[in-house]
Design an enzyme around this catalytic site. Structure first.
Site: not given
Length: 296
Positions: A49, A52, A76, A162
């Site tokens: 999106h 990114h 994860q 991020g």
């Protein structure tokens, strides 16, 4: 080594070179390094999106070449989480990453990342305790393990992650520092929808009614951050924010104020903090964070 190049022409973007093995990745990286050019990496799990894409654009400003990776990391995801349902669409993702300016896309499969007999896990103590680490046991071991592998497979000069996953960002910085991995870790600002909702691959799980409610998560955090910055104590401020979220239909996992560098819990009156939240809206777990004092 035989170098394999796979090109896909996507309607949204120009061609992007895709490699699927560590050997092919290192061949391309060595070519750039011999030419004296530096490299930035943006690891992702796909479902690309604008958040990114902003990390890729930031990476391009910092290095001569940018490598993006897509790997949905099973280590994860905990039991009952959405590994199988996690959105996947390589052609679309490749087009968007190319449109953002990525030069190379690394798309390993599970056998390439975790070959038979794989037996090593990376654990970062301290920073992984509490917050998402409390409700998602072993999550950060999975994150640290896959990121360590990606950084060592590529050995970029810079890697960009991020700030929406703020705890993850600090865990990766600590791991790189502790293991002397020669990569500079850079944080990228949270990208939001016009109504304030932080962009996330999991936003697609929200129903239309939940999507209307979801921006209250950020609105409530911002209000709390302004109140703390104005001199109100953390405890009553966060209690009020917690109650407001629950009243709006969220099921709060955690809502806490932490030191922005060490993630040590804070209390009382503070001049600097990071307020972090994880909350379920329906079946969708959303996370967000804001600074104290709040950013404009």
């Amino acid at each position: 080594l035989r170098r394999r190049r796979i090109f896909e022409r996507c309607p949204m973007a120009t061609q992007i070179e895709i490699v699927r093995t560590v050997a092919d990745l290192r061949t391309r990286v060595r070519t750039w390094q011999r030419e004296g050019e530096n490299i930035a990496m943006v690891p992702t799990m796909g479902a690309i999106h604008k958040g990114h894409m902003s990390l890729v654009r930031q990476a391009k400003q910092l290095a001569d070449h940018t490598i993006a990776s897509i790997f949905v990391n099973p280590l994860q995801f905990g039991p009952g989480e959405d590994f199988e349902a996690y959105p996947r669409g390589e052609a679309r993702d490749a087009a968007l990453l190319a449109d953002a300016g990525a030069d190379l896309l690394f798309v390993p499969d599970g056998r390439e990342m975790y070959p038979e007999g794989f037996a090593t896990t990376v654990h970062v103590a301290g920073l992984t305790e509490g917050l998402c680490g409390a409700s998602r046991p072993d999550h950060f071991d999975g994150v640290a393990t896959v990121v360590a592998k990606l950084l060592l497979q590529c050995l970029p000069d810079i890697a960009v992650f991020g700030e929406k996953d703020y705890q993850q960002l600090l865990v990766i910085k600590r791991m790189v520092r502790d293991l002397n991995i020669p990569v500079e870790i850079v944080g990228g600002a949270i990208v939001r929808e016009p109504d304030g909702l932080a962009l996330s691959s999991r936003n697609t799980y929200l129903s239309s009614d939940e999507r209307e409610t979801a921006p209250l998560l950020h609105t409530t955090l911002q209000q709390a951050a302004h109140e703390v910055a104005s001199g109100l104590a953390l405890e009553p401020t966060l209690e009020s924010a917690h109650a407001a979220l629950e009243a709006a239909g969220f099921r709060v996992d955690y809502l806490e104020a932490r030191d922005p560098v060490t993630l040590v819990p804070l209390s009382g009156n503070v001049s600097s903090a990071r307020i972090l939240v994880a909350a379920f809206l329906g079946k969708t777990r959303l996370i967000d964070n804001v600074t104290v004092p709040p950013q404009s």
